[in-house]
Design an enzyme around this catalytic site. Structure first.
Site, PDB file in Angstrom:
ATOM      1  N   HIS A   1     -10.090   1.191   0.009  1.00 39.02           N
ATOM      2  CA  HIS A   1      -9.901   1.954   1.241  1.00 39.02           C
ATOM      3  C   HIS A   1     -11.223   1.926   2.003  1.00 39.02           C
ATOM      4  CE1 HIS A   1      -6.315   3.548  -0.715  1.00 39.02           C
ATOM      5  NE2 HIS A   1      -6.034   4.312   0.331  1.00 39.02           N
TER       6      HIS A   1
ATOM      7  N   ASP B   1       1.891   3.676   2.961  1.00 38.90           N
ATOM      8  CA  ASP B   1       0.852   4.599   2.490  1.00 38.90           C
ATOM      9  C   ASP B   1       1.462   5.695   1.624  1.00 38.90           C
ATOM     10  OD1 ASP B   1      -1.746   5.404   2.125  1.00 38.90           O
ATOM     11  OD2 ASP B   1      -2.001   6.291   4.101  1.00 38.90           O
ATOM     12  N   ASP B   2       1.876   6.798   2.224  1.00 35.37           N
ATOM     13  CA  ASP B   2       2.470   7.932   1.492  1.00 35.37           C
ATOM     14  C   ASP B   2       3.790   8.299   2.160  1.00 35.37           C
ATOM     15  OD1 ASP B   2       0.128   8.677  -0.339  1.00 35.37           O
ATOM     16  OD2 ASP B   2      -0.814   8.758   1.639  1.00 35.37           O
TER      17      ASP B   2
ATOM     18  N   HIS C   1       0.856  -1.189   0.000  1.00 36.63           N
ATOM     19  CA  HIS C   1       0.000   0.000   0.000  1.00 36.63           C
ATOM     20  C   HIS C   1       0.890   1.236   0.000  1.00 36.63           C
ATOM     21  CE1 HIS C   1      -4.071   1.819   1.168  1.00 36.63           C
ATOM     22  NE2 HIS C   1      -3.234   2.848   1.126  1.00 36.63           N
TER      23      HIS C   1
ATOM     24  N   GLY D   1      -9.951   7.841  -1.649  1.00 40.72           N
ATOM     25  CA  GLY D   1     -10.515   9.179  -1.568  1.00 40.72           C
ATOM     26  C   GLY D   1     -11.374   9.389  -0.338  1.00 40.72           C
TER      27      GLY D   1
ATOM     28  N   GLU E   1     -11.355   3.618   7.376  1.00 37.74           N
ATOM     29  CA  GLU E   1     -10.365   4.617   7.791  1.00 37.74           C
ATOM     30  C   GLU E   1     -11.091   5.867   8.293  1.00 37.74           C
ATOM     31  OE1 GLU E   1      -6.484   7.026   5.979  1.00 37.74           O
ATOM     32  OE2 GLU E   1      -8.002   6.266   4.616  1.00 37.74           O
TER      33      GLU E   1
ATOM     34  N   HIS F   1       1.249   4.897  -2.243  1.00 30.41           N
ATOM     35  CA  HIS F   1       0.781   5.811  -3.291  1.00 30.41           C
ATOM     36  C   HIS F   1       2.001   6.487  -3.921  1.00 30.41           C
ATOM     37  CE1 HIS F   1      -3.583   5.899  -2.074  1.00 30.41           C
ATOM     38  NE2 HIS F   1      -3.044   5.440  -0.950  1.00 30.41           N
TER      39      HIS F   1
END
Length: 335
Positions: free
Chosen positions: A197, A278-279, A12, A170, A200, A14
Site C-alpha cells: 500500500h 478493496d473492502d 485487492h 496500515g 494512498e 481485504h
C-alpha cells in the site's frame, strides 16, 4: 462494460473488510458481544460507509464490528470461507484475498498464527466446495510498528507455502515503508511476491520507496504517483502493477470524486493498472459496480475498462500455466 469472454479478477480485496452483516449479527449473538443494532439494516451504517470519511484511518474505524466479532478461530475460519462463496456468487473467476492476522487477532487476544491457520482452513474448504481459483496474501500491518510486524511476519511465514504474497498495509502516513525493509526482504527470500500500500495517504516519495527499496511488484492504490511524471514513467517501464480502488479512494477522501481519480491517466500512460474492490463490505459495493458505475464515472472509456480487466490477469500472482487455465476455462464457458 465487463468483457464476459475474459476472466473477471479482483486482486485487492481485504477479507476482514468483507464480512456479511448477517454473520456479524450471528457471531455477536453467539459470543455475547454487544452491537449498536440487532438487525442488518440497523447495523449497516455502523459498518458501511454512507458518506466520505476524512481520511484512511477514519475509514478503518468501520472495521470495528467486522473484526470485533472474531471471538475465536472458528469465526475467522467462517469469514474466510464465506468470502470465497461471495466472490463466486459475484461472478469472479479469480480472487486474491488479503488479511492481517494481527488485526484479526487483537480484539479477542487470539494468537496470530492460529488466525492464519483458521483462515487457510476456511479458504481450503471453500475452494474444495466451489472449485474457484483463490490465493491468499498475508498483510503486515505497519500500524502496530516494527516489533509486532516481526511477530505478524513469523505467523505468516509459518504457512509461506500456502500464501502467494506479503502486503504492507496500515497507517502509511505515520509508519513509513523504510521501517519495514528487512521484514519484506525476509518475505521475498522465502519466495513470496510483494505488494505494498503506497501513495494512498502519503505522496510520491512513498511510492518511490516501495518500488526501489521494498522491491514491490505491485502497489495498492498509488494514487499520488500521478504527481510525479518521472515516477509514472518508471512504473510503466518496470511493469509495476497498480491495484486501483475507485470507490474506496473516494470514500477515504484520497480523491475528491470519481472524476478526480488518476486511473484514467494511469491507463493512458501505459501503466498496468487494474480495478478492484478493496473492502467491499465496508464500501457497500462489488466488483461489477466498480466496472459498470465507478469506472465510467472516473472517465474511463470502454477500451480502458477492458484494458484494466486484462491487466489484472497480467499482474496476478499466478504462473503462466494458471493464467492460461483461467482464459481457457472462460472461453469454454462461453461456448
Amino acid at each position: 462494460m465487463i468483457d464476459p469472454s475474459f476472466p473477471l479478477i479482483d486482486l485487492h480485496r481485504h477479507l476482514d473488510g468483507n464480512v456479511r452483516l448477517r454473520t456479524i449479527l450471528e457471531l455477536a449473538d453467539q459470543h455475547g458481544i454487544p452491537l449498536p443494532a440487532s438487525d442488518e439494516e440497523g447495523l449497516r451504517p455502523y459498518v458501511q460507509v454512507t458518506e466520505p470519511q476524512p481520511g484512511v484511518m477514519a475509514f478503518l474505524e468501520k472495521f470495528r464490528y467486522m473484526v470485533g466479532v472474531l471471538a475465536d478461530y472458528e469465526a475467522c475460519r467462517r469469514i474466510a470461507y464465506e468470502n470465497v462463496l461471495d466472490a463466486q456468487r459475484e461472478g469472479l473467476d479469480y480472487v486474491e484475498l488479503r488479511f492481517s492476522p494481527l488485526f484479526m487477532a487483537q480484539p479477542h487476544q487470539l494468537h496470530p498464527q492460529g488466525v492464519v491457520e483458521a483462515v487457510l482452513d476456511g479458504i481450503t474448504a471453500a475452494r474444495r466446495e466451489t472449485g474457484m481459483m483463490v490465493n491468499l496474501i498475508g498483510i503486515l500491518s505497519r500500524t502496530y510498528g516494527q516489533k509486532l510486524a516481526w511477530q505478524e511476519l513469523e505467523a505468516l511465514l509459518a504457512f509461506a507455502d500456502q500464501l502467494v504474497a506479503i502486503d504492507l498495509a496500515g497507517d502509511e502516513a505515520n509508519y513509513p515503508g523504510e521501517w519495514f525493509t528487512e521484514h519484506l526482504n525476509q518475505a521475498r527470500q522465502r519466495g513470496l511476491h510483494l505488494t505494498v500500500h503506497a501513495g494512498e495517504a502519503a505522496g510520491p516519495s512513498s511510492v518511490w520507496q516501495a518500488v526501489r527499496e521494498l522491491k514491490a511488484e505491485r502497489l495498492g492504490h498509488a494514487v499520488h504517483a500521478i504527481e510525479d511524471p518521472a515516477l509514472m514513467d518508471y512504473l510503466a517501464e518496470k511493469a509495476i502493477g497498480i491495484e486501483a480502488n475507485l470507490t474506496s479512494n473516494v470514500q477515504t477522501s484520497t480523491v475528491s470524486s470519481y472524476a478526480a481519480h488518476p486511473l484514467r491517466q494511469f491507463l493512458a500512460h501505459g501503466l498496468l493498472a487494474t480495478i478492484n474492490t478493496d473492502d467491499p463490505g465496508i464500501s457497500g459495493i462489488d466488483l461489477r459496480y466498480e466496472y459498470e458505475v465507478a469506472a465510467p464515472a472516473a472517465g474511463l472509456s470502454p477500451q480502458q475498462i477492458a484494458q484494466a480487466q486484462r491487466n489484472a490477469l497480467t499482474v496476478a500472482f499466478l504462473s503462466p500455466a494458471e493464467k492460461q487455465a483461467l482464459v481457457t476455462q472462460k472461453q469454454a464457458q462461453k461456448k
